[in-house]
Design a protein around this motif. Structure first.
Motif, PDB file in Angstrom:
ATOM      1  N   ALA A 139      -5.159 108.132 -56.765  1.00 55.85           N
ATOM      2  CA  ALA A 139      -5.245 108.223 -58.215  1.00 55.85           C
ATOM      3  C   ALA A 139      -6.704 108.293 -58.653  1.00 55.85           C
ATOM      4  CB  ALA A 139      -4.565 107.027 -58.861  1.00 55.85           C
ATOM      5  N   THR A 140      -6.946 109.048 -59.712  1.00 55.60           N
ATOM      6  CA  THR A 140      -8.264 109.090 -60.337  1.00 55.60           C
ATOM      7  C   THR A 140      -8.106 108.878 -61.838  1.00 55.60           C
ATOM      8  OG1 THR A 140      -8.341 111.447 -60.916  1.00 55.60           O
ATOM      9  CG2 THR A 140      -8.941 110.853 -58.642  1.00 55.60           C
ATOM     10  N   THR A 141      -9.229 108.675 -62.509  1.00 56.10           N
ATOM     11  CA  THR A 141      -9.219 108.668 -63.962  1.00 56.10           C
ATOM     12  C   THR A 141      -9.022 110.099 -64.458  1.00 56.10           C
ATOM     13  OG1 THR A 141     -11.614 108.963 -64.042  1.00 56.10           O
ATOM     14  CG2 THR A 141     -10.792 106.700 -64.033  1.00 56.10           C
ATOM     15  N   ALA A 142      -8.828 110.242 -65.755  1.00 52.52           N
ATOM     16  CA  ALA A 142      -8.622 111.573 -66.318  1.00 52.52           C
ATOM     17  C   ALA A 142      -9.817 112.487 -66.070  1.00 52.52           C
ATOM     18  CB  ALA A 142      -8.340 111.463 -67.812  1.00 52.52           C
ATOM     19  N   ASP A 143     -11.021 111.899 -65.959  1.00 52.27           N
ATOM     20  CA  ASP A 143     -12.213 112.717 -65.724  1.00 52.27           C
ATOM     21  C   ASP A 143     -12.613 112.772 -64.248  1.00 52.27           C
ATOM     22  OD1 ASP A 143     -13.178 110.154 -65.410  1.00 52.27           O
ATOM     23  OD2 ASP A 143     -14.675 110.267 -67.002  1.00 52.27           O
ATOM     24  N   GLY A 144     -11.704 112.322 -63.354  1.00 50.66           N
ATOM     25  CA  GLY A 144     -11.905 112.570 -61.933  1.00 50.66           C
ATOM     26  C   GLY A 144     -12.544 111.465 -61.118  1.00 50.66           C
ATOM     27  N   ARG A 145     -12.811 110.299 -61.703  1.00 53.49           N
ATOM     28  CA  ARG A 145     -13.386 109.207 -60.913  1.00 53.49           C
ATOM     29  C   ARG A 145     -12.303 108.564 -60.045  1.00 53.49           C
ATOM     30  NH1 ARG A 145     -15.259 105.593 -65.504  1.00 53.49           N
ATOM     31  NH2 ARG A 145     -13.777 106.929 -66.646  1.00 53.49           N
ATOM     32  N   PRO A 146     -12.575 108.394 -58.733  1.00 47.68           N
ATOM     33  CA  PRO A 146     -11.536 107.865 -57.839  1.00 47.68           C
ATOM     34  C   PRO A 146     -11.208 106.417 -58.116  1.00 47.68           C
ATOM     35  CG  PRO A 146     -13.624 108.109 -56.679  1.00 47.68           C
ATOM     36  CD  PRO A 146     -13.808 108.749 -58.020  1.00 47.68           C
ATOM     37  N   GLY A 147      -9.943 106.079 -57.962  1.00 44.17           N
ATOM     38  CA  GLY A 147      -9.500 104.710 -58.196  1.00 44.17           C
ATOM     39  C   GLY A 147      -8.267 104.386 -57.390  1.00 44.17           C
ATOM     40  N   LEU A 148      -7.344 103.682 -58.006  1.00 45.07           N
ATOM     41  CA  LEU A 148      -6.098 103.241 -57.387  1.00 45.07           C
ATOM     42  C   LEU A 148      -4.952 103.486 -58.370  1.00 45.07           C
ATOM     43  CD1 LEU A 148      -7.492  99.920 -55.976  1.00 45.07           C
ATOM     44  CD2 LEU A 148      -6.417 101.654 -54.556  1.00 45.07           C
ATOM     45  N   PRO A 149      -3.730 103.569 -57.834  1.00 49.37           N
ATOM     46  CA  PRO A 149      -3.225 103.347 -56.471  1.00 49.37           C
ATOM     47  C   PRO A 149      -3.622 104.459 -55.496  1.00 49.37           C
ATOM     48  CG  PRO A 149      -1.486 103.092 -58.126  1.00 49.37           C
ATOM     49  CD  PRO A 149      -2.638 103.751 -58.803  1.00 49.37           C
ATOM     50  N   VAL A 150      -3.432 104.150 -54.201  1.00 51.39           N
ATOM     51  CA  VAL A 150      -3.647 105.128 -53.138  1.00 51.39           C
ATOM     52  C   VAL A 150      -2.426 105.091 -52.219  1.00 51.39           C
ATOM     53  CG1 VAL A 150      -5.075 105.847 -51.204  1.00 51.39           C
ATOM     54  CG2 VAL A 150      -6.155 104.855 -53.224  1.00 51.39           C
ATOM     55  N   LEU A 151      -1.941 106.292 -51.849  1.00 45.15           N
ATOM     56  CA  LEU A 151      -0.771 106.407 -50.987  1.00 45.15           C
ATOM     57  C   LEU A 151      -1.215 107.005 -49.649  1.00 45.15           C
ATOM     58  CD1 LEU A 151       2.650 107.871 -52.254  1.00 45.15           C
ATOM     59  CD2 LEU A 151       2.100 107.285 -49.904  1.00 45.15           C
ATOM     60  N   PHE A 152      -1.046 106.202 -48.582  1.00 41.57           N
ATOM     61  CA  PHE A 152      -1.504 106.582 -47.248  1.00 41.57           C
ATOM     62  C   PHE A 152      -0.336 107.092 -46.397  1.00 41.57           C
ATOM     63  CE2 PHE A 152      -4.342 103.276 -48.764  1.00 41.57           C
ATOM     64  CZ  PHE A 152      -5.598 103.730 -48.399  1.00 41.57           C
ATOM     65  N   PRO A 153      -0.541 108.169 -45.626  1.00 43.43           N
ATOM     66  CA  PRO A 153       0.479 108.563 -44.646  1.00 43.43           C
ATOM     67  C   PRO A 153       0.648 107.467 -43.598  1.00 43.43           C
ATOM     68  CG  PRO A 153      -1.199 110.278 -44.908  1.00 43.43           C
ATOM     69  CD  PRO A 153      -1.716 109.050 -45.586  1.00 43.43           C
ATOM     70  N   ALA A 154       1.865 107.288 -43.114  1.00 47.51           N
ATOM     71  CA  ALA A 154       2.151 106.217 -42.157  1.00 47.51           C
ATOM     72  C   ALA A 154       1.246 106.224 -40.928  1.00 47.51           C
ATOM     73  CB  ALA A 154       3.620 106.282 -41.740  1.00 47.51           C
ATOM     74  N   PRO A 155       0.899 107.398 -40.341  1.00 46.30           N
ATOM     75  CA  PRO A 155       0.046 107.362 -39.141  1.00 46.30           C
ATOM     76  C   PRO A 155      -1.316 106.727 -39.372  1.00 46.30           C
ATOM     77  CG  PRO A 155       1.137 109.487 -39.311  1.00 46.30           C
ATOM     78  CD  PRO A 155       1.403 108.767 -40.609  1.00 46.30           C
ATOM     79  N   LEU A 156      -1.778 106.704 -40.618  1.00 39.93           N
ATOM     80  CA  LEU A 156      -3.092 106.134 -40.904  1.00 39.93           C
ATOM     81  C   LEU A 156      -3.073 104.608 -40.932  1.00 39.93           C
ATOM     82  CD1 LEU A 156      -5.938 107.190 -41.472  1.00 39.93           C
ATOM     83  CD2 LEU A 156      -5.400 107.220 -43.911  1.00 39.93           C
ATOM     84  N   LEU A 157      -1.893 104.012 -40.965  1.00 37.95           N
ATOM     85  CA  LEU A 157      -1.816 102.559 -41.094  1.00 37.95           C
ATOM     86  C   LEU A 157      -2.427 101.833 -39.904  1.00 37.95           C
ATOM     87  CD1 LEU A 157       1.647 101.846 -42.741  1.00 37.95           C
ATOM     88  CD2 LEU A 157      -0.581 102.191 -43.780  1.00 37.95           C
ATOM     89  N   ARG A 158      -2.366 102.413 -38.730  1.00 40.92           N
ATOM     90  CA  ARG A 158      -2.946 101.740 -37.562  1.00 40.92           C
ATOM     91  C   ARG A 158      -4.465 101.629 -37.688  1.00 40.92           C
ATOM     92  NH1 ARG A 158       1.220 100.778 -34.482  1.00 40.92           N
ATOM     93  NH2 ARG A 158       2.994 102.217 -34.482  1.00 40.92           N
ATOM     94  N   SER A 159      -5.072 102.472 -38.491  1.00 37.27           N
ATOM     95  CA  SER A 159      -6.518 102.405 -38.708  1.00 37.27           C
ATOM     96  C   SER A 159      -6.921 101.223 -39.577  1.00 37.27           C
ATOM     97  CB  SER A 159      -7.013 103.706 -39.351  1.00 37.27           C
ATOM     98  OG  SER A 159      -6.743 104.815 -38.531  1.00 37.27           O
ATOM     99  N   PHE A 160      -5.949 100.600 -40.263  1.00 33.96           N
ATOM    100  CA  PHE A 160      -6.269  99.444 -41.090  1.00 33.96           C
ATOM    101  C   PHE A 160      -6.799  98.285 -40.249  1.00 33.96           C
ATOM    102  CE2 PHE A 160      -4.501  99.854 -45.538  1.00 33.96           C
ATOM    103  CZ  PHE A 160      -4.313 101.227 -45.474  1.00 33.96           C
ATOM    104  N   ASP A 161      -6.477  98.264 -38.966  1.00 29.51           N
ATOM    105  CA  ASP A 161      -6.967  97.188 -38.101  1.00 29.51           C
ATOM    106  C   ASP A 161      -8.483  97.132 -38.052  1.00 29.51           C
ATOM    107  OD1 ASP A 161      -4.444  96.304 -37.465  1.00 29.51           O
ATOM    108  OD2 ASP A 161      -4.321  97.398 -35.574  1.00 29.51           O
ATOM    109  N   ALA A 162      -9.148  98.247 -38.370  1.00 31.98           N
ATOM    110  CA  ALA A 162     -10.608  98.299 -38.300  1.00 31.98           C
ATOM    111  C   ALA A 162     -11.280  97.792 -39.570  1.00 31.98           C
ATOM    112  CB  ALA A 162     -11.057  99.731 -38.011  1.00 31.98           C
ATOM    113  N   LEU A 163     -10.514  97.494 -40.606  1.00 28.76           N
ATOM    114  CA  LEU A 163     -11.111  97.042 -41.864  1.00 28.76           C
ATOM    115  C   LEU A 163     -11.662  95.626 -41.723  1.00 28.76           C
ATOM    116  CD1 LEU A 163      -8.402  98.305 -44.389  1.00 28.76           C
ATOM    117  CD2 LEU A 163     -10.583  99.384 -43.815  1.00 28.76           C
ATOM    118  N   THR A 164     -12.816  95.386 -42.331  1.00 23.89           N
ATOM    119  CA  THR A 164     -13.442  94.061 -42.277  1.00 23.89           C
ATOM    120  C   THR A 164     -14.012  93.709 -43.645  1.00 23.89           C
ATOM    121  OG1 THR A 164     -15.574  95.007 -41.582  1.00 23.89           O
ATOM    122  CG2 THR A 164     -14.068  94.292 -39.833  1.00 23.89           C
ATOM    123  N   GLY A 165     -14.251  92.415 -43.848  1.00 26.54           N
ATOM    124  CA  GLY A 165     -14.936  91.943 -45.034  1.00 26.54           C
ATOM    125  C   GLY A 165     -14.105  92.042 -46.303  1.00 26.54           C
ATOM    126  N   ASP A 166     -14.802  91.930 -47.427  1.00 26.16           N
ATOM    127  CA  ASP A 166     -14.124  91.928 -48.722  1.00 26.16           C
ATOM    128  C   ASP A 166     -14.162  93.327 -49.329  1.00 26.16           C
ATOM    129  OD1 ASP A 166     -12.669  90.794 -50.744  1.00 26.16           O
ATOM    130  OD2 ASP A 166     -14.437  90.198 -51.900  1.00 26.16           O
TER     131      ASP A 166
END
Length: 210
Positions: A139-166
């Motif tokens: 999702a973006t704002t009406a003028d194109g700034r990126p935001g949320l929500p975000v919808l990820f394809p299932a194969p990308l979920l395994r990459s979440f293991d690499a996320l760190t920090g806040d």
């Protein structure tokens, strides 16, 4: 199947003793309202990430049918909640019945973004389906700034293991195919983290009453 995940394990430290997710909006806690909107979309299971022992937030969800995902390491930051949600999401997708229509995905929507509506979640899901599940839909704002929500394809979920920090999952988008979907106004960026944020939002024309 699309699994919707609401990360709700943060400590709400910037609210000066109040819990932003329990602030009343439309006569009910903000967290419950966000979960209701996700459930109303009917996309698939709705998961909510909570700190263990968070009785107040758990109580706000009572009777809704959302599944609680406990995040023991939530104090480490948002990444821990997203990792827990992705693991639970993969389990839900893995348990899907053969023949379930459409591509599988994982929709992350923050519960402290009060202007995100059920229709927005459905619009992201339709775009995801049209892309045949091979791309992230953001999702973006009406003028194109990126935001949320975000919808990820299932194969990308395994990459979440690499996320760190806040931090969120923005780092995962660097090498991914991303389709942006504009939502009205600034709703893709409007979140309520502080008492000042709440005061401004409640004073804005057309905002929901407490």
């Amino acid at each position: 199947m699309i699994v919707t995940f609401l990360p709700a394990a943060g400590a709400s430290r910037r609210m000066v003793g109040r819990d932003k997710l329990l602030e009343p909006v439309d006569g009910r806690p903000l967290l419950r309202r966000a979960a209701e909107r996700a459930l109303a979309a009917g996309l698939g299971p709705v998961l909510v990430g909570l700190r263990p022992g968070d009785a107040a937030r758990r109580g706000a969800l009572h009777g809704l049918g959302a599944r609680i995902v406990e995040v023991p390491g939530a104090a480490a930051g948002l990444s821990a909640t997203l990792r827990g949600g992705a693991t639970a999401g993969l389990a839900e997708i893995g348990a899907a019945r053969p023949g379930d229509e459409g591509p599988h995905g994982f929709l992350v929507t923050l519960p402290d973004m009060p202007d995100i509506e059920t229709a927005d979640l459905l619009a992201l899901a339709r775009t995801f389906g049209a892309e045949e599940g091979g791309t992230v839909v953001r999702a973006t704002t009406a003028d194109g700034r990126p935001g949320l929500p975000v919808l990820f394809p299932a194969p990308l979920l395994r990459s979440f293991d690499a996320l760190t920090g806040d931090r969120g999952a923005a780092a995962l988008l660097a090498g991914a195919s991303v389709t942006d979907f504009a939502l009205p106004g600034d709703r893709a960026l409007t979140d309520l983290d502080t008492p000042e944020d709440w005061a401004r939002w409640r004073a804005a024309p057309g905002s929901s009453s407490a």
